[in-house]
Design an enzyme around this catalytic site. Sequence first.
Site, PDB file in Angstrom:
ATOM      1  N   ASN A 150     -48.686  14.335  24.090  1.00 51.93           N
ATOM      2  CA  ASN A 150     -48.442  15.150  24.220  1.00 51.93           C
ATOM      3  C   ASN A 150     -49.605  16.450  23.566  1.00 51.93           C
ATOM      4  O   ASN A 150     -50.634  15.960  22.957  1.00 51.93           O
ATOM      5  CB  ASN A 150     -47.114  15.644  23.791  1.00 51.93           C
ATOM      6  CG  ASN A 150     -47.159  15.354  22.466  1.00 51.93           C
ATOM      7  OD1 ASN A 150     -47.522  16.305  21.417  1.00 51.93           O
ATOM      8  ND2 ASN A 150     -46.735  14.615  21.473  1.00 51.93           N
TER       9      ASN A 150
ATOM     10  N   GLY B 141     -41.882  19.934   8.770  1.00 51.54           N
ATOM     11  CA  GLY B 141     -41.993  18.505   9.656  1.00 51.54           C
ATOM     12  C   GLY B 141     -42.685  19.442  11.488  1.00 51.54           C
ATOM     13  O   GLY B 141     -41.317  20.617  12.257  1.00 51.54           O
TER      14      GLY B 141
ATOM     15  N   ILE C 124     -37.372  11.914  13.194  1.00 51.03           N
ATOM     16  CA  ILE C 124     -38.222  10.981  11.573  1.00 51.03           C
ATOM     17  C   ILE C 124     -37.441  12.214  10.456  1.00 51.03           C
ATOM     18  O   ILE C 124     -37.243  11.850   9.362  1.00 51.03           O
ATOM     19  CB  ILE C 124     -40.080  11.071  12.057  1.00 51.03           C
ATOM     20  CG1 ILE C 124     -40.517  10.420  12.717  1.00 51.03           C
ATOM     21  CG2 ILE C 124     -40.125  11.941  10.385  1.00 51.03           C
ATOM     22  CD1 ILE C 124     -42.405  10.366  13.041  1.00 51.03           C
ATOM     23  N   ILE C 125     -37.170  13.520  11.055  1.00 55.51           N
ATOM     24  CA  ILE C 125     -36.868  14.649  10.190  1.00 55.51           C
ATOM     25  C   ILE C 125     -35.603  14.518   9.465  1.00 55.51           C
ATOM     26  O   ILE C 125     -35.220  14.739   8.326  1.00 55.51           O
ATOM     27  CB  ILE C 125     -37.100  16.093  10.872  1.00 55.51           C
ATOM     28  CG1 ILE C 125     -37.375  17.056   9.625  1.00 55.51           C
ATOM     29  CG2 ILE C 125     -36.133  16.688  11.811  1.00 55.51           C
ATOM     30  CD1 ILE C 125     -38.485  18.599  10.028  1.00 55.51           C
TER      31      ILE C 125
ATOM     32  N   PHE D 127     -39.232  21.965  12.994  1.00 50.63           N
ATOM     33  CA  PHE D 127     -39.218  23.009  13.977  1.00 50.63           C
ATOM     34  C   PHE D 127     -38.527  22.537  15.081  1.00 50.63           C
ATOM     35  O   PHE D 127     -38.399  21.904  15.650  1.00 50.63           O
ATOM     36  CB  PHE D 127     -40.595  22.846  14.153  1.00 50.63           C
ATOM     37  CG  PHE D 127     -41.663  23.705  13.598  1.00 50.63           C
ATOM     38  CD1 PHE D 127     -41.734  23.348  12.209  1.00 50.63           C
ATOM     39  CD2 PHE D 127     -42.378  24.688  13.927  1.00 50.63           C
ATOM     40  CE1 PHE D 127     -42.262  24.997  11.624  1.00 50.63           C
ATOM     41  CE2 PHE D 127     -42.918  25.765  13.324  1.00 50.63           C
ATOM     42  CZ  PHE D 127     -42.930  25.537  11.694  1.00 50.63           C
TER      43      PHE D 127
ATOM     44  N   LYS E 147     -30.546  22.425  16.088  1.00 48.83           N
ATOM     45  CA  LYS E 147     -30.691  21.670  15.848  1.00 48.83           C
ATOM     46  C   LYS E 147     -30.897  21.362  13.613  1.00 48.83           C
ATOM     47  O   LYS E 147     -30.577  20.449  13.566  1.00 48.83           O
ATOM     48  CB  LYS E 147     -32.480  21.399  16.009  1.00 48.83           C
ATOM     49  CG  LYS E 147     -32.858  21.199  17.403  1.00 48.83           C
ATOM     50  CD  LYS E 147     -33.790  21.135  17.895  1.00 48.83           C
ATOM     51  CE  LYS E 147     -34.008  20.118  19.300  1.00 48.83           C
ATOM     52  NZ  LYS E 147     -35.002  21.308  20.315  1.00 48.83           N
TER      53      LYS E 147
HETATM   54  O1  C5P Z   1     -35.755  17.729  19.094  1.00 50.42           O
HETATM   55  P1  C5P Z   1     -36.679  17.746  18.306  1.00 50.42           P
HETATM   56  O2  C5P Z   1     -37.530  17.006  19.015  1.00 50.42           O
HETATM   57  O3  C5P Z   1     -36.355  19.341  19.342  1.00 50.42           O
HETATM   58  O4  C5P Z   1     -36.666  18.919  17.246  1.00 50.42           O
HETATM   59  C1  C5P Z   1     -37.573  18.938  16.921  1.00 50.42           C
HETATM   60  C2  C5P Z   1     -37.605  18.459  15.395  1.00 50.42           C
HETATM   61  O5  C5P Z   1     -37.816  17.498  15.685  1.00 50.42           O
HETATM   62  C3  C5P Z   1     -39.539  18.898  14.741  1.00 50.42           C
HETATM   63  O6  C5P Z   1     -39.559  19.455  14.013  1.00 50.42           O
HETATM   64  C4  C5P Z   1     -39.998  18.054  14.945  1.00 50.42           C
HETATM   65  O7  C5P Z   1     -40.349  17.423  14.154  1.00 50.42           O
HETATM   66  C5  C5P Z   1     -38.889  16.835  14.770  1.00 50.42           C
HETATM   67  N1  C5P Z   1     -38.679  15.543  15.013  1.00 50.42           N
HETATM   68  C6  C5P Z   1     -39.249  14.004  14.811  1.00 50.42           C
HETATM   69  N2  C5P Z   1     -38.641  13.136  14.649  1.00 50.42           N
HETATM   70  C7  C5P Z   1     -38.656  13.142  16.488  1.00 50.42           C
HETATM   71  C8  C5P Z   1     -38.749  14.526  17.183  1.00 50.42           C
HETATM   72  C9  C5P Z   1     -38.737  15.269  16.712  1.00 50.42           C
HETATM   73  O8  C5P Z   1     -39.025  14.789  13.757  1.00 50.42           O
HETATM   74  N3  C5P Z   1     -38.122  11.620  17.105  1.00 50.42           N
END
Ligand code: C5P
Length: 393
Positions: free
Chosen positions: A208, A271, A306-307, A323, A337
């Site tokens: 991305n 994150g 991950i978060i 974020f 979220k």
């Molecule tokens: O759900 P969304 O992608 O909008 O959420 C954004 C947040 O979740 C950010 O803090 C991003 O780093 C984290 N994230 C994550 N792992 C993922 C998708 C998003 O840690 N697979």
Amino acid sequence: MLNGKHILLGIGGGIAVYRVAELARLLIKRGAEVRCVMTRSACEFVTPMTFEALTGQAVHNDLFDLTGERTIGHIQLARWADAIVIAPATAGLLARLAHGIADDLLSTIMLVAKAPVLLAPAMNHSMWHAEATQRNVETLTARGMQLVGPATGDLACGETGAGRLSEPESIHDALLPLLTTHALKGQQWVINAGPTVEAWDGVRTLSNRATGTLGALLAGQAAALGATVTLIAGPGTPPTHPQVQRIAVESALQMLAACLQAGSDTDVFIGTAAVSDFRFAEPLAGKMKRGDTQSMSIDLIANPDIIAAVAGMDARPVRVIAFAAEAEKHIENGRTKLLAKHVDAVVANDISNMGASCASGWWISRDQEIKLNAGSKHIFAAAIIDQITRLDR
Ligand code: C5P
């Protein structure tokens, strides 16, 4: 708070010099001992006499001034300072500092100085937005220097935009944490940043447009405030403060493993990474041949969040900040979220921030929603750190 602190005021040559006189007064009023070093062009705008009268100290402006060197030489002056404020930090001065050009007393002192540095830029808005200036600011902040301003408004040149020297009170407020430098001392922060890159075969990838800029700035600023910082960096994440430990990763699974390991039992996890939601179900070795294929479908499988995994682990960081890049309903989606990922706060921002030099957003915690006003990403990062430190522990 400034009682007895030694502040070296490095004065660049711009019309905003007259407002630095007010700053010198304010710092003295708050208890600091102030010494001024002026560039030659600063002396064209206001004479050293003004600053001598205000500070009660000789003003230094000549690298080759033997009298000055006998009383206090440039090396001692650099070591004397508890903090250095550069105001106005003109485009030319920022460029010389970024490139280590020691062609006058101030720029020479800056090569020797180890004290924390606050840059207060002031210039025409086009000069501020010029790529060269922005790159120089990135270089300097990556070295750990802090930035206050420039403020937006009417400029001396008759135009309007970002380029005004910040108000003396704002410069004073930005200086305080540098002297208590170590507002975050003893804390461990882990930040992830940048895009992830998922391999389809040995050549092609899914990724991305994230740049990792904000995550790198957050890491640099937290380190400058004394935290021990680990930055888990996706490809392209810019360099940051030299004391930040950097773990380079590519895929979401690599980032997950690094975050779980580095984030365990820490104080703050942020994150910022734009993690790819999907990865290829069966990545191929080598290079897939197109052959005669006119269309194809590829199986993707969801990556772990991950978060949410970090927030859910037993040795969870004390604070987890996510974020949310949203195209609409920023606050509503951010709050969803916050609850879904079990984090302590979400910084919701607009998708247009991605790759842009400015940012704004909303700080959404369990009991608050605060608008973080538009500014450079440096200012945005500082506002986020400020909110994190205000969360009840
Ligand atoms: O759900 P969304 O992608 O909008 O959420 C954004 C947040 O979740 C950010 O803090 C991003 O780093 C984290 N994230 C994550 N792992 C993922 C998708 C998003 O840690 N697979």
